[in-house]
Design an enzyme around this catalytic site. Structure first.
Site: not given
Length: 263
Positions: A2-3, A53, A253
């Site tokens: 999650p960001e 985060k 990524r």
């Protein structure tokens, strides 16, 4: 993972469940936290803060629970007395008369006193949060042009929580598409208009995602207020220039971009 927008929405859910309500039961899995269980009974959560985060759950006796979900941690809200059927390992339970919040699987959990909030290694290292309403494009521009960051390629910089907290891969992809730049660009090479556009996009896109992702407006294309323009859309047509969206790898990524209008 999650960001920032997803972490902030999770914090909102936790606040809605137990903020301001006396804690009737507290349980921690880790031995070093057990001593705090009795100290928190009768106290209440004043607010839940996000730093990128990480979550900071602040209590009325000035203690703060630091937690970072990393890859596997997850918070759940349940009615008090309910025991979810899950194979996850429970780490934290904060219970009130009607609602209970549960943290599963996370391993990075600490209790901090006020003076430790400025000395904690992660909190010291992390940059300003993109969802902090006090953070302005002018400050972002200053950070972009600072000696520390001005010569960094955006491919890595936009994933570095020391630059701006709360950014992650989908935000990196969408922000760079919005401003027509690639992951190989550096702040020092941008003109004034590009720099201004990037500074605004670095705040506007995460905030728009937080405010509207998952909400529907029938007057919007596909109904979604926030939707991906390039992320996970390789092989499709770019809505801006009609080029073909491509997928590559940058900073280990997946990266999605349009060669037709990002250059």
């Amino acid at each position: 993972m999650p960001e920032g927008p997803e972490i902030r929405r999770a914090a909102d859910n936790l606040e809605a469940a137990i903020k301001g309500k006396p804690l009737t039961d507290v349980w921690f899995a880790f031995p070093q936290l057990k001593t705090y269980q009795s100290q928190l009974i009768g106290q209440h959560v004043t607010h839940v803060e996000t730093r990128g985060k990480a979550l900071l759950t602040h209590f009325s006796n000035d203690l703060t629970l630091y937690s970072h979900n990393q890859l596997y941690g997850v918070w759940r809200v349940v009615d008090t007395g309910e025991e979810p059927q899950t194979t996850r390992v429970l780490r934290v339970k904060l219970q009130t008369a009607d609602k209970t919040i549960l943290l599963y699987s996370a391993s990075d959990i600490e209790m901090l006193r006020p003076e430790q909030l400025t000395t904690h290694p992660f909190l010291q290292r992390v940059g300003p949060d993109v969802l902090d309403p006090n953070l302005t494009p002018e400050v972002v521009k200053e950070r972009l042009l600072s000696p520390r960051f001005r010569n960094r390629q955006f491919a890595g910089l936009l994933l570095d929580q020391a630059f701006l907290a709360g950014l992650g891969n989908y935000l990196r992809v969408e922000i760079l598409w919005q401003v027509g730049l690639t992951g190989n660009h550096k702040a020092k090479d941008l003109n004034a208009a590009q720099l201004d556009a990037l500074a605004h996009a670095l705040l506007e896109i995460p905030r728009f995602s937080y405010a509207t992702r998952g909400q529907v407006d029938e007057n919007k294309h596909h109904g979604a207020l926030f939707r991906f323009k390039v992320f996970h859309r390789d092989g499709e047509l770019c809505e801006r220039c009609g080029g073909i969206i491509e997928k590559t790898t940058l900073s280990s990524r997946p990266f999605y971009w349009c060669p037709g209008c990002q250059h």
